[in-house]
Design a protein around this motif. Structure first.
Motif, short mmCIF file in Angstrom:
data_model
loop_
_atom_site.label_atom_id
_atom_site.label_comp_id
_atom_site.label_asym_id
_atom_site.label_seq_id
_atom_site.Cartn_x
_atom_site.Cartn_y
_atom_site.Cartn_z
N HIS A 181 11.82 41.51 8.55
CA HIS A 181 11.79 40.40 7.61
C HIS A 181 12.49 39.20 8.23
O HIS A 181 13.15 39.32 9.26
CB HIS A 181 12.44 40.80 6.27
CG HIS A 181 13.78 41.45 6.40
ND1 HIS A 181 13.95 42.75 6.85
CD2 HIS A 181 15.04 40.98 6.15
CE1 HIS A 181 15.24 43.06 6.86
NE2 HIS A 181 15.93 41.99 6.45
N VAL B 221 16.96 42.34 -4.73
CA VAL B 221 15.98 42.82 -3.75
C VAL B 221 16.63 43.95 -2.97
O VAL B 221 17.76 43.82 -2.48
CB VAL B 221 15.55 41.71 -2.78
CG1 VAL B 221 14.55 42.25 -1.75
CG2 VAL B 221 14.93 40.54 -3.54
N GLN C 286 12.03 45.26 -5.66
CA GLN C 286 13.01 44.55 -6.48
C GLN C 286 13.37 45.41 -7.68
O GLN C 286 12.52 46.17 -8.18
CB GLN C 286 12.45 43.20 -6.96
CG GLN C 286 12.14 42.24 -5.83
CD GLN C 286 12.18 40.78 -6.26
OE1 GLN C 286 13.19 40.30 -6.74
NE2 GLN C 286 11.08 40.07 -6.06
N ILE D 27 4.68 43.52 -3.84
CA ILE D 27 6.01 44.11 -3.62
C ILE D 27 6.50 44.65 -4.95
O ILE D 27 6.63 43.89 -5.93
CB ILE D 27 6.98 43.08 -3.03
CG1 ILE D 27 6.58 42.77 -1.58
CG2 ILE D 27 8.41 43.62 -3.06
CD1 ILE D 27 7.46 41.77 -0.89
N VAL E 57 8.64 36.74 -0.69
CA VAL E 57 9.19 37.49 -1.82
C VAL E 57 9.58 36.51 -2.91
O VAL E 57 10.42 35.63 -2.70
CB VAL E 57 10.41 38.32 -1.39
CG1 VAL E 57 10.99 39.08 -2.57
CG2 VAL E 57 10.02 39.30 -0.28
#
Length: 341
Positions: free
Chosen positions: A271, A251, A69, A38, A243
């Motif tokens: 999510h 985020v 992020q 990510i 995450v």
């Protein structure tokens, strides 16, 4: 008012039956790995002559993950710490005070609740309490926020302004990356911002329940501040990835409205939030969204005869109404897909 989970979780040695998710939905005992993939984007690079590279990273992340992020984002670390402190404090206020914040009155824009707005009709409850209220335009809403903690209105007001400014910078980078005119989102498309402060107490059996079930967000982008406890998981290629919590980061995730405006180029990804048995977790999600009467549709500048609009035009308030009836199910987008000629 149903009793807040924050007020009674310590009485439970096991998860009550009405918090146990069906086997296919519960997280189970499978350990979900943290993902190094990510993207983490340093926003300061955009101010150091590397704007194009930053934009490319954001667009790629939004296409592939729907999440990224941001670090070095310009929001003061002290302000982040102060805001998180007051967010945690509000869930520790006396029960009588919190009861006053819990209301079913639709005219009250600021309210605390347990699980979700659909508590009375939902089959399974979420292991969370939430405080939700609008925070932009600030002067319209601030006087309706909680009076206690006494620092709440000033602290959260200042912090909301900082986050809104960050959101505007991110949306400008995204608009440039999509090939839209400068300031494309500097209007009613970003005319609203809702704050959702969530607290997930430690849970005796985290494998059976969820802090938030699988969903996608309806807005443009969500700007999430976490404390130092992880719990957010993102669905990627049919698998859940966790995450990691990065100190002093936010985020960012793409919402349905931005997927529609980008004509499907950027992805709103499902999510969820899991709990744990040892620590409570607090987060603050700032949901940047269009105004209720704003028309949302694929941007004309990125559609043509070779790339026709795949979504219908609609009023955002109609979309939101549909969303909360379905609570983030993928049928929400399917209902707004443009008919083929």
């Amino acid at each position: 008012m149903e009793k807040l989970i924050t007020s009674c979780w310590s009485n439970f040695q096991s998860v009550p039956g009405n918090y146990i998710f069906p086997p296919e939905s519960r997280p189970g005992n499978v350990k979900v790995p943290f993902s190094n993939s990510i993207p983490v984007i340093d926003l300061s690079e955009a101010h150091k002559g590397d704007r194009t590279n930053t934009i490319q990273k954001i667009i790629k992340a939004a296409e592939e993950f729907g999440f990224f992020q941001v670090i070095n984002h310009g929001v003061s670390v002290n302000e982040m710490k102060e805001a998180m402190s007051v967010f945690k404090e509000i869930f520790q206020m006396p029960e009588e005070y919190k009861k006053k914040l819990c209301t079913n009155d639709p005219s009250k824009p600021c309210k605390m609740f347990t699980s979700s707005f659909n508590y009375a009709t939902e089959k399974v409850h979420l292991w969370r309490d939430s405080l939700r209220h609008p925070c932009y335009p600030l002067e319209q809403w601030q006087h309706l926020w909680p009076e206690n903690p006494t620092t709440y209105r000033e602290c959260v007001g200042n912090f909301s302004n900082e986050v809104k400014e960050l959101g505007s910078r991110i949306m400008n980078l995204i608009s440039e990356g999509l090939g839209l005119k400068c300031g494309y989102f500097d209007n009613d498309l970003t005319g609203s911002m809702i704050l959702s402060v969530n607290h997930y107490p430690s849970c005796p059996e985290p494998s059976l329940t969820l802090g938030m079930s699988k969903h996608s967000d309806p807005n443009l982008i969500t700007i999430l501040m976490q404390d130092d406890v992880s719990g957010l998981q993102v669905l990627k290629d049919g698998k859940w990835i966790a995450v990691e919590v990065l100190p002093h980061s936010f985020v960012i995730n793409i919402g349905y409205a931005l997927q529609i405006i980008s004509n499907g180029k950027l992805k709103s990804v499902e999510h969820r939030v899991v709990t744990n048995s040892s620590q409570g977790r607090t987060t603050a999600a700032f949901c940047l969204a269009p105004s209720d009467d704003c028309t949302v549709e694929p941007a004309e500048a990125i559609t043509d005869e070779h790339n026709p609009p795949i979504f219908k035009s609609f009023k955002y308030k109609d979309f939101i109404s549909h969303y909360f009836n379905k609570y983030g199910d993928t049928v929400v987008l399917k209902s707004f897909v443009a008919p083929k000629n």
